[in-house]
Design a protein around this motif. Structure first.
Motif, PDB file in Angstrom:
ATOM      1  N   LEU A  90       0.846  -1.184   0.000  1.00 24.77           N
ATOM      2  CA  LEU A  90       0.000   0.000   0.000  1.00 24.77           C
ATOM      3  C   LEU A  90       0.884   1.238   0.000  1.00 24.77           C
ATOM      4  N   ILE A  91       0.691   2.096  -0.997  1.00 25.92           N
ATOM      5  CA  ILE A  91       1.445   3.344  -1.091  1.00 25.92           C
ATOM      6  C   ILE A  91       0.567   4.480  -0.585  1.00 25.92           C
ATOM      7  N   VAL A  92       1.061   5.213   0.399  1.00 28.86           N
ATOM      8  CA  VAL A  92       0.328   6.348   0.956  1.00 28.86           C
ATOM      9  C   VAL A  92       1.103   7.617   0.639  1.00 28.86           C
ATOM     10  N   THR A  93       0.435   8.591   0.020  1.00 27.15           N
ATOM     11  CA  THR A  93       1.102   9.848  -0.321  1.00 27.15           C
ATOM     12  C   THR A  93       0.534  10.988   0.519  1.00 27.15           C
ATOM     13  N   ILE A  94       1.367  12.005   0.731  1.00 28.06           N
ATOM     14  CA  ILE A  94       0.905  13.177   1.495  1.00 28.06           C
ATOM     15  C   ILE A  94       1.214  14.476   0.760  1.00 28.06           C
ATOM     16  N   ALA A  95       1.457  14.384  -0.547  1.00 25.22           N
ATOM     17  CA  ALA A  95       1.869  15.554  -1.319  1.00 25.22           C
ATOM     18  C   ALA A  95       0.689  16.282  -1.938  1.00 25.22           C
ATOM     19  N   PRO A  96       0.556  17.587  -1.694  1.00 29.33           N
ATOM     20  CA  PRO A  96      -0.498  18.342  -2.367  1.00 29.33           C
ATOM     21  C   PRO A  96      -0.251  18.376  -3.867  1.00 29.33           C
ATOM     22  N   VAL A 165      -8.842  21.409  -1.523  1.00 31.10           N
ATOM     23  CA  VAL A 165      -9.524  22.208  -0.506  1.00 31.10           C
ATOM     24  C   VAL A 165      -9.052  21.792   0.883  1.00 31.10           C
ATOM     25  N   VAL A 166      -8.828  20.497   1.071  1.00 30.23           N
ATOM     26  CA  VAL A 166      -8.308  20.005   2.353  1.00 30.23           C
ATOM     27  C   VAL A 166      -6.962  20.650   2.658  1.00 30.23           C
ATOM     28  N   VAL A 167      -6.151  20.872   1.632  1.00 26.18           N
ATOM     29  CA  VAL A 167      -4.852  21.534   1.838  1.00 26.18           C
ATOM     30  C   VAL A 167      -5.046  22.888   2.501  1.00 26.18           C
ATOM     31  N   SER A 168      -5.998  23.673   1.995  1.00 24.06           N
ATOM     32  CA  SER A 168      -6.171  25.026   2.521  1.00 24.06           C
ATOM     33  C   SER A 168      -6.918  25.070   3.847  1.00 24.06           C
ATOM     34  N   VAL A 169      -7.899  24.162   4.033  1.00 28.04           N
ATOM     35  CA  VAL A 169      -8.732  24.244   5.234  1.00 28.04           C
ATOM     36  C   VAL A 169      -8.104  23.539   6.436  1.00 28.04           C
ATOM     37  N   SER A 170      -7.190  22.579   6.192  1.00 31.00           N
ATOM     38  CA  SER A 170      -6.568  21.904   7.343  1.00 31.00           C
ATOM     39  C   SER A 170      -5.070  21.692   7.189  1.00 31.00           C
ATOM     40  N   SER A 173      -3.738  25.347   7.253  1.00 29.20           N
ATOM     41  CA  SER A 173      -4.386  26.286   8.178  1.00 29.20           C
ATOM     42  C   SER A 173      -3.776  26.395   9.566  1.00 29.20           C
ATOM     43  N   PRO A 174      -3.060  25.365  10.084  1.00 29.40           N
ATOM     44  CA  PRO A 174      -2.406  25.618  11.374  1.00 29.40           C
ATOM     45  C   PRO A 174      -1.506  26.854  11.358  1.00 29.40           C
ATOM     46  N   ALA A 175      -0.897  27.147  10.209  1.00 24.20           N
ATOM     47  CA  ALA A 175      -0.059  28.352  10.124  1.00 24.20           C
ATOM     48  C   ALA A 175      -0.891  29.613  10.331  1.00 24.20           C
ATOM     49  N   TYR A 176      -2.123  29.633   9.778  1.00 22.90           N
ATOM     50  CA  TYR A 176      -2.975  30.809   9.972  1.00 22.90           C
ATOM     51  C   TYR A 176      -3.332  30.956  11.458  1.00 22.90           C
ATOM     52  N   VAL A 177      -3.628  29.821  12.078  1.00 19.84           N
ATOM     53  CA  VAL A 177      -4.032  29.849  13.492  1.00 19.84           C
ATOM     54  C   VAL A 177      -2.858  30.285  14.373  1.00 19.84           C
ATOM     55  N   PHE A 178      -1.665  29.818  14.050  1.00 15.70           N
ATOM     56  CA  PHE A 178      -0.488  30.236  14.822  1.00 15.70           C
ATOM     57  C   PHE A 178      -0.273  31.742  14.703  1.00 15.70           C
ATOM     58  N   MET A 179      -0.491  32.284  13.507  1.00 13.39           N
ATOM     59  CA  MET A 179      -0.372  33.733  13.321  1.00 13.39           C
ATOM     60  C   MET A 179      -1.407  34.476  14.166  1.00 13.39           C
ATOM     61  N   ALA A 253      -6.856  34.209   1.366  1.00 12.05           N
ATOM     62  CA  ALA A 253      -5.665  33.399   1.645  1.00 12.05           C
ATOM     63  C   ALA A 253      -5.921  31.936   1.331  1.00 12.05           C
ATOM     64  N   MET A 254      -7.083  31.438   1.711  1.00  9.81           N
ATOM     65  CA  MET A 254      -7.407  30.035   1.475  1.00  9.81           C
ATOM     66  C   MET A 254      -7.627  29.758  -0.008  1.00  9.81           C
ATOM     67  N   LYS A 255      -8.236  30.711  -0.722  1.00  9.51           N
ATOM     68  CA  LYS A 255      -8.404  30.542  -2.165  1.00  9.51           C
ATOM     69  C   LYS A 255      -7.038  30.474  -2.848  1.00  9.51           C
ATOM     70  N   ALA A 256      -6.104  31.311  -2.402  1.00  6.57           N
ATOM     71  CA  ALA A 256      -4.753  31.317  -2.974  1.00  6.57           C
ATOM     72  C   ALA A 256      -4.038  30.000  -2.659  1.00  6.57           C
ATOM     73  N   CYS A 257      -4.253  29.485  -1.455  1.00 11.04           N
ATOM     74  CA  CYS A 257      -3.644  28.228  -1.042  1.00 11.04           C
ATOM     75  C   CYS A 257      -4.152  27.074  -1.890  1.00 11.04           C
ATOM     76  N   THR A 258      -5.464  27.020  -2.092  1.00 15.26           N
ATOM     77  CA  THR A 258      -6.062  25.971  -2.921  1.00 15.26           C
ATOM     78  C   THR A 258      -5.543  26.047  -4.355  1.00 15.26           C
ATOM     79  N   LYS A 259      -5.456  27.260  -4.895  1.00 22.25           N
ATOM     80  CA  LYS A 259      -4.951  27.445  -6.256  1.00 22.25           C
ATOM     81  C   LYS A 259      -3.507  26.971  -6.383  1.00 22.25           C
ATOM     82  N   LYS A 260      -2.697  27.274  -5.381  1.00 25.43           N
ATOM     83  CA  LYS A 260      -1.309  26.846  -5.385  1.00 25.43           C
ATOM     84  C   LYS A 260      -1.216  25.328  -5.330  1.00 25.43           C
TER      85      LYS A 260
END
Length: 264
Positions: A90-96, A165-170, A173-179, A253-260
């Motif tokens: 089983l190959i599991v990836t974590i790359a956006p 969308v998961v990339v931007s919302v979770s 997003s910890p970086a946004y919360v830390f800020m 910010a989240m829209k830009a994150c999703t686009k990236k």
């Protein structure tokens, strides 16, 4: 069951710590590969796992192989291990940005792939991971991967169309919360509170607020209104946040994150 990690950076370390801490797999059954010997020394010392600088060694011995390198290194890593990976693994990836279709093309064979997006709160056991699979992964195998991912938080099965969308919302997003926590603490310090205490008050307020959303089932707007007394301090603060464009800034910010993420 042996779990292999190719890449032993912050996200992989967080995942390993959760897996070991929750007894999903003993540390002796985890092998981590990385080109950085200092990185390997760190995870070996902190977590007691097996380590190697040889990606092929990790790929050979793992029943579940997690590719935890940066997205830009996926192509070269897959090229290195694709002839070693079997149809049973089983190959599991974590790359956006790396879709199931793209991954299948890189491996060039009928491999079993589960695409995921975890986040760094996995380090303290309260992460959340979005996951989807290709058609070669059975229900039982997906359940097996989910049990691993739940070792460091929650896991939700989603359609691949929502992965960016998961990339931007979770994922990010910890970086946004830390800020946000840092900004609240800075303001408290400006008003005379010691910095260590300011971080504790701000972080605990965020923790408690998040827990209220999850456990009460109430809409965040309803919970906000419960704090805002007529003519009071909170509604005045909310007025300023609205005036300064807090909602819009987060939205954009989240829209830009999703686009990236889509472009990676």
């Amino acid at each position: 069951m042996k779990i292999g990690f190719i890449g032993c950076g912050n996200m992989a370390s967080a995942m390993m710590k959760g897996i070991i801490g929750n007894g999903i797999v003993p540390r002796e059954e985890i092998i981590g590969a990385d080109v950085s010997e200092s990185c390997l020394d760190r995870v070996k010392t902190e977590l007691g796992i097996l380590v190697t600088t040889d990606n092929k060694e990790a790929a050979k011995s793992a029943e579940v192989l997690i590719l935890s390198v940066k997205p830009q290194f996926y192509e070269s890593v897959i090229e290195e291990i694709k002839d070693i990976v079997t149809k049973e693994q089983l190959i599991v990836t974590i790359a956006p940005g790396k879709t199931l279709e793209w991954l299948e093309q890189q491996f060039g064979s009928m491999v079993k792939i589960v695409r995921t997006m975890p986040n760094t709160p996995a380090l303290v056991g309260v992460g959340i991971t979005g996951a989807c699979r290709n058609e070669n992964v059975t229900d039982e195998e997906l359940e097996h991967v989910v049990s691993i991912l739940c070792g460091f938080g929650k896991c939700e099965i989603i359609s691949e169309s929502l992965m960016d969308v998961v990339v931007s919302v979770s994922g990010s997003s910890p970086a946004y919360v830390f800020m946000f926590i840092e900004a609240m603490a800075d303001a408290a310090v400006a008003d005379g509170m010691p910095r260590t205490q300011a971080y504790e008050f701000a972080a605990q307020a965020v923790l408690g607020s998040a827990k209220m959303v999850l456990e009460t089932g109430k809409h965040p707007g309803e919970l906000k209104d419960m704090v805002c007394s007529p003519g009071g301090t909170t509604i005045e603060a909310v007025r300023v946040l609205e005036e300064k464009g807090m909602r819009s800034a987060i939205f954009e910010a989240m829209k830009a994150c999703t686009k990236k993420a889509k472009g990676l």
